[in-house]
Design a protein around this motif. Structure first.
Motif, mmCIF file in Angstrom:
data_model
loop_
_atom_site.group_PDB
_atom_site.id
_atom_site.type_symbol
_atom_site.label_atom_id
_atom_site.label_comp_id
_atom_site.label_asym_id
_atom_site.label_seq_id
_atom_site.Cartn_x
_atom_site.Cartn_y
_atom_site.Cartn_z
ATOM 1 N N LYS A 72 0.800 -1.429 0.092
ATOM 2 C CA LYS A 72 -0.045 -0.008 -0.166
ATOM 3 C C LYS A 72 0.788 1.208 -0.074
ATOM 4 C CE LYS A 72 -4.259 -1.506 1.980
ATOM 5 N NZ LYS A 72 -5.353 -1.363 3.215
ATOM 6 N N GLN A 73 2.366 1.228 0.154
ATOM 7 C CA GLN A 73 3.074 2.322 -0.046
ATOM 8 C C GLN A 73 3.290 2.717 -1.451
ATOM 9 O OE1 GLN A 73 6.146 1.624 2.850
ATOM 10 N NE2 GLN A 73 4.639 2.143 4.558
ATOM 11 N N CYS A 74 2.804 1.921 -2.473
ATOM 12 C CA CYS A 74 3.214 1.919 -3.880
ATOM 13 C C CYS A 74 2.240 2.094 -4.742
ATOM 14 C CB CYS A 74 4.030 0.693 -4.349
ATOM 15 S SG CYS A 74 5.506 0.408 -3.283
ATOM 16 N N MET A 75 2.420 2.705 -6.173
ATOM 17 C CA MET A 75 1.609 2.524 -7.054
ATOM 18 C C MET A 75 2.264 1.748 -7.976
ATOM 19 S SD MET A 75 1.688 6.498 -8.749
ATOM 20 C CE MET A 75 2.976 6.736 -9.866
ATOM 21 N N TYR A 76 1.550 1.134 -8.902
ATOM 22 C CA TYR A 76 1.880 0.059 -9.789
ATOM 23 C C TYR A 76 1.802 0.664 -11.245
ATOM 24 C CZ TYR A 76 2.358 -2.245 -5.642
ATOM 25 O OH TYR A 76 2.679 -2.751 -4.326
ATOM 26 N N VAL A 77 2.753 0.983 -12.129
ATOM 27 C CA VAL A 77 2.374 1.599 -13.356
ATOM 28 C C VAL A 77 3.053 0.538 -14.432
ATOM 29 C CG1 VAL A 77 2.985 3.454 -14.849
ATOM 30 C CG2 VAL A 77 2.950 3.580 -12.493
ATOM 31 N N THR A 85 3.803 11.480 -18.472
ATOM 32 C CA THR A 85 4.247 12.854 -17.985
ATOM 33 C C THR A 85 4.211 13.316 -16.424
ATOM 34 O OG1 THR A 85 1.984 13.698 -18.075
ATOM 35 C CG2 THR A 85 3.487 13.608 -20.129
ATOM 36 N N PRO A 86 4.978 14.352 -16.033
ATOM 37 C CA PRO A 86 4.850 14.397 -14.588
ATOM 38 C C PRO A 86 3.687 14.884 -14.231
ATOM 39 C CG PRO A 86 6.765 15.664 -15.422
ATOM 40 C CD PRO A 86 6.258 14.943 -16.737
ATOM 41 N N ARG A 87 2.735 15.555 -15.203
ATOM 42 C CA ARG A 87 1.406 15.804 -14.669
ATOM 43 C C ARG A 87 0.695 14.680 -14.522
ATOM 44 N NH1 ARG A 87 -2.127 19.882 -13.859
ATOM 45 N NH2 ARG A 87 -4.345 19.321 -14.323
ATOM 46 N N GLU A 88 0.679 13.716 -15.469
ATOM 47 C CA GLU A 88 -0.010 12.556 -15.279
ATOM 48 C C GLU A 88 0.529 11.517 -14.234
ATOM 49 O OE1 GLU A 88 -0.776 11.020 -19.800
ATOM 50 O OE2 GLU A 88 1.328 10.694 -19.000
ATOM 51 N N ALA A 89 1.569 11.705 -13.738
ATOM 52 C CA ALA A 89 2.355 11.096 -12.503
ATOM 53 C C ALA A 89 1.786 11.588 -11.161
ATOM 54 C CB ALA A 89 3.804 10.976 -12.404
ATOM 55 N N ASP A 90 1.646 13.068 -11.325
ATOM 56 C CA ASP A 90 1.099 13.866 -10.229
ATOM 57 C C ASP A 90 -0.293 13.196 -9.865
ATOM 58 O OD1 ASP A 90 2.072 15.590 -8.283
ATOM 59 O OD2 ASP A 90 1.686 17.257 -9.296
ATOM 60 N N VAL A 91 -0.964 13.174 -10.927
ATOM 61 C CA VAL A 91 -2.422 12.842 -10.905
ATOM 62 C C VAL A 91 -2.462 11.387 -10.232
ATOM 63 C CG1 VAL A 91 -4.500 12.256 -12.008
ATOM 64 C CG2 VAL A 91 -3.437 14.373 -12.325
ATOM 65 N N TYR A 92 -1.696 10.516 -10.861
ATOM 66 C CA TYR A 92 -1.694 9.004 -10.360
ATOM 67 C C TYR A 92 -1.247 9.070 -9.033
ATOM 68 C CZ TYR A 92 -1.725 4.378 -12.424
ATOM 69 O OH TYR A 92 -2.195 2.868 -12.604
ATOM 70 N N LEU A 93 -0.329 9.626 -8.496
ATOM 71 C CA LEU A 93 -0.009 9.720 -7.201
ATOM 72 C C LEU A 93 -0.868 10.022 -6.196
ATOM 73 C CD1 LEU A 93 3.680 11.010 -7.642
ATOM 74 C CD2 LEU A 93 3.339 9.084 -6.510
ATOM 75 N N ALA A 94 -1.724 11.207 -6.405
ATOM 76 C CA ALA A 94 -2.872 11.685 -5.559
ATOM 77 C C ALA A 94 -3.896 10.478 -5.552
ATOM 78 C CB ALA A 94 -3.289 13.019 -6.120
ATOM 79 N N TYR A 95 -4.230 9.902 -6.736
ATOM 80 C CA TYR A 95 -5.299 8.800 -6.650
ATOM 81 C C TYR A 95 -4.869 7.873 -5.829
ATOM 82 C CZ TYR A 95 -7.904 4.958 -8.237
ATOM 83 O OH TYR A 95 -8.748 3.931 -8.611
ATOM 84 N N HIS A 96 -3.865 7.420 -5.767
ATOM 85 C CA HIS A 96 -3.316 6.065 -4.921
ATOM 86 C C HIS A 96 -3.277 6.697 -3.465
ATOM 87 C CE1 HIS A 96 -2.289 4.409 -8.893
ATOM 88 N NE2 HIS A 96 -2.288 3.209 -8.199
ATOM 89 N N ARG A 97 -2.956 7.897 -3.244
ATOM 90 C CA ARG A 97 -2.496 8.299 -2.020
ATOM 91 C C ARG A 97 -4.010 8.356 -1.113
ATOM 92 N NH1 ARG A 97 1.684 12.874 -3.509
ATOM 93 N NH2 ARG A 97 3.596 11.518 -3.389
ATOM 94 N N ARG A 98 -4.914 8.832 -1.958
ATOM 95 C CA ARG A 98 -6.313 9.155 -1.415
ATOM 96 C C ARG A 98 -6.909 7.760 -1.274
ATOM 97 N NH1 ARG A 98 -9.414 11.259 1.858
ATOM 98 N NH2 ARG A 98 -11.589 11.712 0.929
ATOM 99 N N TYR A 100 -5.702 4.765 -0.669
ATOM 100 C CA TYR A 100 -5.071 3.870 0.635
ATOM 101 C C TYR A 100 -5.577 4.959 1.689
ATOM 102 C CZ TYR A 100 -2.376 1.327 -2.546
ATOM 103 O OH TYR A 100 -1.795 0.515 -3.560
ATOM 104 N N GLU A 101 -5.574 6.239 1.649
ATOM 105 C CA GLU A 101 -5.943 7.153 2.994
ATOM 106 C C GLU A 101 -7.403 6.627 3.391
ATOM 107 O OE1 GLU A 101 -7.291 11.451 3.107
ATOM 108 O OE2 GLU A 101 -5.029 11.123 2.395
ATOM 109 N N ILE A 102 -8.452 6.413 2.402
ATOM 110 C CA ILE A 102 -9.557 6.259 2.991
ATOM 111 C C ILE A 102 -9.972 4.688 3.057
ATOM 112 C CG2 ILE A 102 -10.572 8.285 1.902
ATOM 113 C CD1 ILE A 102 -11.871 6.678 -0.402
ATOM 114 N N GLY A 103 -9.094 3.877 2.752
ATOM 115 C CA GLY A 103 -8.949 2.331 3.085
ATOM 116 C C GLY A 103 -9.473 1.505 1.858
ATOM 117 N N ASN A 104 -9.226 2.103 0.591
ATOM 118 C CA ASN A 104 -9.699 1.317 -0.511
ATOM 119 C C ASN A 104 -8.402 0.803 -1.182
ATOM 120 O OD1 ASN A 104 -12.458 1.604 -0.043
ATOM 121 N ND2 ASN A 104 -12.703 3.581 -1.324
ATOM 122 N N LEU A 105 -8.686 -0.024 -2.077
ATOM 123 C CA LEU A 105 -7.529 -0.237 -3.218
ATOM 124 C C LEU A 105 -7.740 0.516 -4.317
ATOM 125 C CD1 LEU A 105 -7.355 -4.174 -2.554
ATOM 126 C CD2 LEU A 105 -5.674 -2.512 -1.986
#
Length: 125
Positions: A72-77, A85-98, A100-105
Protein backbone atom coordinates in the motif's frame (compact mmCIF):
# COMPACT_ATOMS: atom_id res chain seq x y z
CA UNK A 1 18.58 32.43 -8.37
CA UNK A 2 14.83 32.35 -7.99
CA UNK A 3 13.18 29.11 -6.85
CA UNK A 4 10.11 27.74 -8.57
CA UNK A 5 7.04 27.72 -6.36
CA UNK A 6 3.30 27.34 -6.76
CA UNK A 7 3.18 31.10 -7.32
CA UNK A 8 5.56 30.94 -10.27
CA UNK A 9 3.79 28.91 -12.98
CA UNK A 10 5.95 26.46 -14.89
CA UNK A 11 3.44 26.26 -17.75
CA UNK A 12 0.82 28.60 -19.19
CA UNK A 13 -1.81 26.74 -17.14
CA UNK A 14 0.11 27.25 -13.91
CA UNK A 15 0.90 23.59 -13.19
CA UNK A 16 4.06 22.84 -11.24
CA UNK A 17 4.64 19.08 -10.81
CA UNK A 18 5.86 17.80 -7.46
CA UNK A 19 9.35 16.34 -7.11
CA UNK A 20 7.80 12.91 -6.54
CA UNK A 21 5.88 13.21 -9.82
CA UNK A 22 8.99 14.28 -11.74
CA UNK A 23 10.97 11.40 -10.27
CA UNK A 24 8.23 8.86 -11.04
CA UNK A 25 7.90 10.15 -14.61
CA UNK A 26 11.68 9.95 -15.13
CA UNK A 27 11.82 6.38 -13.80
CA UNK A 28 9.02 5.15 -16.04
CA UNK A 29 10.49 6.82 -19.14
CA UNK A 30 13.95 5.46 -18.24
CA UNK A 31 12.63 1.89 -18.01
CA UNK A 32 11.00 2.23 -21.41
CA UNK A 33 14.09 3.73 -23.04
CA UNK A 34 16.38 1.10 -21.49
CA UNK A 35 14.55 -1.69 -23.37
CA UNK A 36 11.68 -0.42 -25.54
CA UNK A 37 10.59 -3.88 -26.68
CA UNK A 38 11.32 -5.98 -23.59
CA UNK A 39 9.91 -3.62 -20.97
CA UNK A 40 6.72 -2.66 -22.80
CA UNK A 41 3.63 -3.74 -20.80
CA UNK A 42 5.73 -4.78 -17.83
CA UNK A 43 5.11 -3.22 -14.41
CA UNK A 44 7.11 -0.83 -12.25
CA UNK A 45 6.41 -0.15 -8.55
CA UNK A 46 6.65 3.54 -7.59
CA UNK A 47 6.77 4.65 -3.96
CA UNK A 48 4.02 7.10 -2.99
CA UNK A 49 6.27 8.86 -0.48
CA UNK A 50 8.92 10.17 -2.87
CA UNK A 51 8.19 8.84 -6.37
CA UNK A 52 11.21 6.56 -6.22
CA UNK A 53 11.39 2.93 -7.24
CA UNK A 54 13.13 -0.28 -6.27
CA UNK A 55 14.62 -0.28 -9.77
CA UNK A 56 13.02 -3.57 -10.80
CA UNK A 57 10.75 -4.07 -13.79
CA UNK A 58 8.29 -6.88 -13.03
CA UNK A 59 6.69 -9.22 -15.53
CA UNK A 60 3.18 -8.71 -14.17
CA UNK A 61 1.18 -6.84 -11.57
CA UNK A 62 0.97 -9.75 -9.11
CA UNK A 63 4.78 -10.00 -8.95
CA UNK A 64 5.18 -6.25 -8.48
CA UNK A 65 2.72 -6.28 -5.58
CA UNK A 66 4.23 -9.39 -4.01
CA UNK A 67 7.79 -8.08 -3.86
CA UNK A 68 6.99 -4.82 -2.08
CA UNK A 69 7.53 -4.69 1.66
CA UNK A 70 4.25 -2.79 2.08
CA UNK A 71 2.16 -2.96 -1.08
CA UNK A 72 0.00 0.00 0.00
CA UNK A 73 3.01 2.31 -0.08
CA UNK A 74 3.34 1.97 -3.85
CA UNK A 75 1.52 2.61 -7.08
CA UNK A 76 1.99 0.17 -9.92
CA UNK A 77 2.50 1.48 -13.42
CA UNK A 78 2.41 -0.49 -16.66
CA UNK A 79 5.25 0.73 -18.87
CA UNK A 80 4.02 1.98 -22.24
CA UNK A 81 5.53 3.65 -25.29
CA UNK A 82 4.30 7.07 -24.25
CA UNK A 83 5.84 6.87 -20.81
CA UNK A 84 4.22 9.12 -18.23
CA UNK A 85 4.37 12.89 -18.03
CA UNK A 86 4.98 14.59 -14.67
CA UNK A 87 1.37 15.83 -14.75
CA UNK A 88 0.04 12.30 -15.24
CA UNK A 89 2.33 11.04 -12.48
CA UNK A 90 1.06 13.75 -10.11
CA UNK A 91 -2.55 12.76 -10.75
CA UNK A 92 -1.75 9.06 -10.43
CA UNK A 93 0.13 9.60 -7.15
CA UNK A 94 -2.73 11.68 -5.73
CA UNK A 95 -5.28 9.02 -6.73
CA UNK A 96 -3.34 6.24 -5.03
CA UNK A 97 -2.66 8.24 -1.89
CA UNK A 98 -6.35 9.07 -1.58
CA UNK A 99 -7.45 5.47 -2.20
CA UNK A 100 -5.18 4.11 0.50
CA UNK A 101 -6.02 6.99 2.86
CA UNK A 102 -9.73 6.13 2.85
CA UNK A 103 -9.05 2.40 3.11
CA UNK A 104 -9.77 1.36 -0.48
CA UNK A 105 -7.66 -0.34 -3.13
CA UNK A 106 -7.22 1.14 -6.60
CA UNK A 107 -9.58 -0.60 -9.05
CA UNK A 108 -6.82 -2.41 -10.90
CA UNK A 109 -5.62 -4.12 -7.68
CA UNK A 110 -8.99 -5.69 -6.97
CA UNK A 111 -8.67 -9.39 -7.69
CA UNK A 112 -4.86 -9.40 -7.59
CA UNK A 113 -3.62 -11.94 -5.04
CA UNK A 114 -2.18 -9.76 -2.30
CA UNK A 115 0.59 -11.68 -0.63
CA UNK A 116 1.32 -10.43 2.87
CA UNK A 117 4.40 -12.09 4.41
CA UNK A 118 4.09 -13.17 8.02
CA UNK A 119 7.83 -13.35 8.69
CA UNK A 120 11.14 -12.29 7.15
CA UNK A 121 11.75 -15.66 5.49
CA UNK A 122 8.44 -15.47 3.63
CA UNK A 123 9.25 -11.95 2.46
CA UNK A 124 12.44 -13.09 0.70
CA UNK A 125 10.76 -15.89 -1.31
Amino acid sequence: MRETSALVPATPLGFVPSDAARRASDIIVMHFLADPVGNRNRVCAIRLSDGGSDGVVYDNLAQAVRYQLHYKQCMYVRISAGGMTPREADVYLAYHRRCYEIGNLPNYLEGVPLYVPTNLEDHHR
